[in-house]
Every structure is written in C-alpha cells, then in structure tokens.
Design a protein around this motif. Structure first.
Motif, PDB file in Angstrom:
ATOM      1  N   PRO A   1       0.984  -1.338   0.100  1.00  0.00           N
ATOM      2  CA  PRO A   1       0.096   0.047  -0.097  1.00  0.00           C
ATOM      3  C   PRO A   1       0.948   1.940  -0.061  1.00  0.00           C
ATOM      4  O   PRO A   1       0.705   2.734  -0.922  1.00  0.00           O
TER       5      PRO A   1
ATOM      6  N   ASP B   1      -6.964   8.078  -7.700  1.00  0.00           N
ATOM      7  CA  ASP B   1      -7.122   7.595  -6.491  1.00  0.00           C
ATOM      8  C   ASP B   1      -8.195   6.190  -6.690  1.00  0.00           C
ATOM      9  O   ASP B   1      -8.680   5.497  -5.741  1.00  0.00           O
ATOM     10  N   ARG B   2      -8.533   5.769  -7.735  1.00  0.00           N
ATOM     11  CA  ARG B   2      -9.713   3.852  -7.748  1.00  0.00           C
ATOM     12  C   ARG B   2      -8.462   2.961  -7.743  1.00  0.00           C
ATOM     13  O   ARG B   2      -8.960   2.445  -6.901  1.00  0.00           O
TER      14      ARG B   2
ATOM     15  N   ALA C   1      -7.033  -0.123  -6.503  1.00  0.00           N
ATOM     16  CA  ALA C   1      -6.258  -0.965  -5.403  1.00  0.00           C
ATOM     17  C   ALA C   1      -5.323  -2.131  -5.340  1.00  0.00           C
ATOM     18  O   ALA C   1      -5.859  -3.493  -6.182  1.00  0.00           O
TER      19      ALA C   1
END
Lengths: 292, 391
Positions: free
Chosen positions: A92, A142-143, A145
């Motif tokens: 992350p 931002d989307r 993951a």
C-alpha cells in the motif's frame, strides 16, 4: 518519391508544411500515408542537447539518406498514457508513492496535452481514456487498489495501442515491480507491435534484485527509442516520473517521406552533426502493405 | 474414473482470493523416525480419528494438528505397519487419511508446528519472485503414507483414488507445486494406468514450463541452489509425454488433448498441434474447453501465417466469453500487424471499459494453470461424502 501505399501503423502521422495535423482523435488511415516519425533524444555529457536544427540531423532509412523535416514541438501537444502495475506484490505504501509520482507527471502537462491511465494486475483496466481534462486523470489515480498477478505484456500492448489513438506526440510510461506471470500475449508479439508504433516508451522498473531478469521492459523501451529506468524502491519515483516528462519535452521529432517503401523492416539510423553526442531513437519500423 | 474431467467446469472460474503464492523446490520428507522406541500413542490417534467429522475443523482435527512431525512418525505411521493386515482396521485407517487431509486443507500453515528438517523446505514465490521458504504439507504426507501401507482392497482403492484426486485438486488450486510433484508421483505409483492422474502430471509439467515457474527456477539456480523443476524445454517434453499417455488411455479426455495440442505447439510443431486441437474441438460442447481450444488454435493458425483462420478462432473464443480480455487482445494485435490501427483499437475497446474487478470479467486463461484445481470443490466433496458414509 515513391508513392506506394504503406501500412498506416508505422506511418501514423501526415506531415504538411512541417506541422503535424492533429485534428482528429481517431484518424482515418485508408488514404495515402507518407511520413515516418522519428522521436529523437540527443545528449551531450549526459544532458539533453537543445537548439538543434534540421541541418544538424541526417536520417538513413535502410541506408538511404532522407529529406528530414524537424517538427515544431510547440505546435504539437502530448498524449501521455500511464500504465501502472497494481499487482499484489505492490505494498500500500508503494502504491501511494506511485500515485504521487503519477500526479507529479500529470501536473507537468500543459493545457493542450492529454493523458490517460491504465492499471494492471492480471486484469488490464482503462481507468481513464485519453483526455485533455486532466482533473479526471487525477481522480482516476485514486481508484486502483493493488491485488492479483502481473500481465505485463498484455498491459504494455494495450497502453502502446492507446498511445497511438491520438495524432499527438505519444509518450507511454509503464511502471512495473513484478514479472509477467499472466499475459496471453507473448513478449515477442508486443515487441513487434512496439516496432510498428510511433509512440515512445519509458519503462520504470522497481525492486529487481531477485536473480536473472527478463529483458522485456528494456527491449520494449529500446524498440521505440525510449528508456528503461530502474529504481531500487518506490520512494523516489516522483522525481523519476517528472524527469521522464522533462526529458521527453527536450527530444526532437523528425519526419520524412521515405524514398523507398518496400514492405518489411526498415532500419533507421539517425546521425547528428555534432561531436561527442549520443543519439537515441527507434532503431527502425515495420512497413506492411495496406489491405493485407 | 476420469468422470470429473469430462464434466463442464464452467462455474469454477474464479481465481482464489489469495492463492498467488506457490512452492517450487522440492526435496521432501517427514522427519526421520530415527531409532528411538515408538511411544505407541496410536490408540489416542485412533480415538481422535473416530471423533472427527469429515470436512470440519473440529477438536479432533485441531488436536492432531499440533502433533509434531516426529510424533506423527513415531506414534502413527510406525504402528500402522503392524495393523494393516487386520481388515477390521482398514476403515479406521481410511478415516485417518481423511482426517490428515482435512488438517492440511483446513488448518493454516502458520498454525502448524514447524517442519523439523530442512529436507521438507520449499521455496515460496509470489508474482514470479521468490519470497523465502515454506514447508511441504506434513499432513498430506501422513495421509499418503497411511494409504500407501494399506492393501489394495476395492473399498480402499476407491477411497484412495478419491483421496488423491481431491488433494491434488486442492494443491493445484493453491499453486502448491512443490507438494504436487511428489504427491503425483505417489499417485502414479498407485494408479499407473489412470488417465486423470496422467493428465494431472501433464498439467504440472506444463505449468513448470511457464514463465511464472521458470523465473523462479532461474533465480534459484543463480544462487547456486538446486531445484527439482526441469528446464522450459524439458518441462514441455514431459508434459507432452503425460498428456499423450492420458489421451491414449482415454481418447475422450478432451482437456488432455487440448493441452497436448498446446504443448506441442509451444515446441514449434504447429501442424501437429492444430491436428490435436481440431480433434478436441470436434467432440466437446463444454464452453470452457471450447474457449481454450479456440484460443490455442488461433495462436497456432497465426504461427502458420493463417491470419484469417487465427481471427476466426479468436472470435469464437471471444464470443464464448465476451468479457475475457485474452481474445480481444489477440484480435487487436492481429489487426495491428495487418496495419489497421482503427481495427486494433476497436478490438481492444470492449475490455477497456470493463471494471477492474476480475469477478465481473472472468477470463478462463487466468485459471488455466490450475488444471484440475478448477474442480477442487466438487472433488473434495466427493471424498468427504465417501468418508462420512464410512463413519
């Protein structure tokens, strides 16, 4: 000049009076195409060399000297496609670094420039199509993951093809921290597509101390006259990404109408009439007959 | 016995959520039993086996999961040798093999006692990169050793076959290739003429030839370490041998023929590959197998410069799974090679607008390396149903 019909894939831009026509997002290629674009980086003492004119360049196509036009870059906006590896191996925190680096690059674009965003794991996803509305690209960052495997060749093909969907000057930046374990397309197939492309690939690879490495990203970049940049970690990615854009703006865009247009591979050799300079450009292009 | 292979497997397309790690290097073995006298806690083990409900992580499974490999060797495996001769014990031993399979499948590795010997260490890899060491599943080895010591009566043969198929599928779905290699070796010893076991072994070597395994093999070898994984070329040759044997034992084993065609094509014998793939496609109505067949046939047609044929097969694959990205990419690239950038963009467009969530856009190509692992749920349930009926 021989006015043979040439496959549009390698001759995606029409030169008129030294300026590229950039009127359409999806140009029609069924008519005569008569120009080869060569995006060139010239460095001296490791730094990009500015201020060169048409007379400084000599371009040989299969050994034949060409009449070269130097395209005015002020007239030509950029189309930048980012392809970001979001596979499960990306932590992350590293994903955050990658997002910041991408924002840094997007923020360096000018009003007429376009950008698009692809992310990939084993799944290749267009998060944002090429657009001049850069706020949408920032929002798209931002989307994603992280998660899943890595389909590097599939993503490289998709990004490269999208880069060419515009008449603008194409820059394709691909980032990966992993090895390709999921692609359907083979590395050789994608390298073949790269040789047909007018876009320039800058590849960024991180975390590669794990034994022998496949050379796909390096070969991909070299096939288009771009570069592979290797980083030990993601911490300094932003400087790397911004540096790519800065360097790309200092390249020269040459164009010529080939004197000979036989189908197949054409070697390109770019010479600069200055001592001690290093020239980086695509090593050639593939010309295939229209209508095959 | 290969019924499961012939059944449509279309519903088992999801990638396991976390199953990207896998083990490559195999050296194998339970802790050595040494020369110390056995502790004879066999009766305690037998009591726990009787209490275990197949498929559940109950107290019996949890308790035995904490026995060390050495304890299992001394207190279970050694005493078994003297008890297999009595037919009255065979039901218990089959249930014991079930219990140890359940422990392997239900108890996380990190909750098990550590392996006591370096011989059971395996290399773990994620996304093509080595990630340190893990261990082979001790409990699958125990189950295998129990079965191997039992006589070949019909009930045990049937149970043993279900046990091997289920545990093979479980390992394959998790990409635990280091466990699979010795597991399948044992399965072949016991069921040497079974086409499904030959098929599973072919799948293992086919996957060994893939970049995901060869990257790790190269990394391991560059450090001067050994690995049981053969080279790319040798893996393809072994895969071809096992798939050939599978289709010779059961010519209707369509997936084996499709994979045989693929590995032949990967070795550059495109005409022979086309022959196998066309033969397979002529007899299957399973959409998943048709998808693989058309995708691979498209690839082979392209390799023989038959662009129109390649396009036709990629289109068939695309129509079977419209949201799968692989045929779209293949079609786009074909257009690109022909000089048609608009065609390349058109072929690409449908998949680029899909969401990133793999569940909403499955591509069977992603689960191809799993082989029989796609059928894990059904095969494991078959095994547990059999065991429950024995209780």
């Amino acid at each position: 000049m021989v006015a043979a019909r040439i496959a549009p894939s390698v001759l995606a831009a029409v030169v008129a009076g030294g300026l590229l026509s950039a009127q359409s997002q999806r140009p029609t290629f069924s008519t005569r195409v008569d120009a080869v674009r060569v995006d060139v980086l010239v460095t001296g003492d490791g730094r990009p060399l500015r201020g060169l004119g048409p007379a400084d360049f000599e371009v040989l196509d299969n050994g034949v000297v060409q009449n070269v036009t130097l395209v005015s870059l002020e007239e030509l906006p950029l189309s930048v496609v980012l392809a970001l590896d979001m596979s499960g191996s990306l932590a992350p925190e590293e994903a955050g670094h990658l997002r910041d680096a991408s924002l840094g690059l997007i923020n360096g674009l000018r009003p007429r420039d376009e950008a698009g965003l692809i992310t990939f794991s084993h799944v290749v996803t267009q998060q944002q199509a090429l657009t001049a509305d850069l706020a949408r690209v920032r929002a798209a960052l931002d989307r994603p993951a992280p998660g899943g495997g890595t389909a590097l060749a599939d993503a490289a093909y998709a990004g490269l093809t999208l880069t060419e969907s515009s008449d603008n000057r194409g820059l394709f930046v691909i980032f990966s921290d992993g090895l390709d374990v999921s692609s359907w397309l083979t590395a050789d197939q994608v390298l073949d597509s790269a040789r047909r492309s007018n876009g320039v690939v800058y590849a960024v690879s991180v975390g590669s101390t794990d034994g022998p490495r496949p050379d796909f990203l390096r070969e991909l970049a070299e096939a288009t006259g771009g570069s592979l940049l290797e980083a030990e970690s993601t911490e300094n990615l932003e400087a790397l990404f911004v540096g790519i854009l800065d360097e790309f703006r200092l390249r020269y865009l040459l164009s010529y109408s080939p004197r000979a247009t036989t189908p197949g591979w054409h070697d390109i050799e770019v010479r600069v009439r200055r001592p001690g300079v290093v020239v980086r450009a695509r090593p050639g292009y593939v010309s295939s007959p229209v209508g095959r | 016995m290969a019924d499961r292979l012939r059944r449509p497997a279309i519903r088992l397309l999801r990638l396991p959520a976390l199953a990207v790690g896998f083990a490559v290097c195999v050296t194998a073995g339970l802790a050595g039993s040494g020369s110390e006298p056995p502790q004879y806690a066999f009766d305690e083990w037998a009591g726990l086996v009787e209490r275990h409900e197949p498929g559940t992580l109950d107290e019996a499974a949890l308790e035995i999961s904490q026995w060390s490999p050495r304890q299992l060797s001394l207190d279970v495996l050694r005493p078994i040798s003297g008890r297999v001769r009595d037919p009255a014990n065979l039901r218990l031993l089959r249930l014991g093999a079930m219990l140890h399979a359940d422990i392997a499948m239900l108890v996380p590795d990190e909750d098990l006692p550590p392996a006591t010997t370096s011989r059971s260490r395996v290399i773990m890899s994620d996304d093509g990169r080595t990630q340190g060491f893990g261990a082979r599943s001790v409990h699958l080895q125990v189950g295998q050793l129990i079965l191997d010591r039992m006589p070949a009566d019909p009930t045990t043969e049937r149970f043993g076959y279900l046990w091997y198929r289920a545990t093979t599928a479980w390992l394959a779905r998790r990409y635990r290739f280091a466990d699979l290699a010795p597991h399948l070796s044992a399965a072949r010893s016991r069921f040497s003429d079974d086409p499904a076991v030959q098929f599973d072994t072919g799948c293992l070597y086919e996957t060994y030839a893939s970049p995901r395994i060869q990257y790790v093999r190269d990394a391991v070898r560059s450090r001067g370490m050994g690995t049981a994984v053969p080279s790319h070329d040798a893996s393809l040759q072994l895969a071809e041998r096992y798939f050939s044997r599978a289709v010779s034992l059961d010519p209707q084993l369509v997936e084996a023929r499709i994979r045989l065609g693929r590995v032949i094509g990967l070795q550059g014998r495109h005409d022979a590959a086309i022959e196998q793939l066309e033969q397979a496609l002529a007899v299957t109505g399973d959409p998943l197998l048709q998808y693989y067949g058309h995708l691979f046939l498209g690839h082979e047609r392209e390799a023989t410069a038959d662009t129109a044929g390649a396009r036709r097969h990629f289109e068939r694959a695309r129509d079977l799974f419209p949201t799968a990205q692989s045929p779209h990419l293949a079609l786009s690239r074909l257009a690109r090679v022909a000089g048609a950038l608009p065609g390349a963009l058109d072929a690409l467009a449908p998949i680029l607008v899909l969401p990133a969530d793999q569940v909403q856009r499955p591509d069977p190509w992603w689960v191809y390396p799993m082989g029989i692992g796609r059928m894990e749920t059904a095969l494991v349930e078959d095994l547990r149903r059999f065991a429950r009926a024995e209780r």
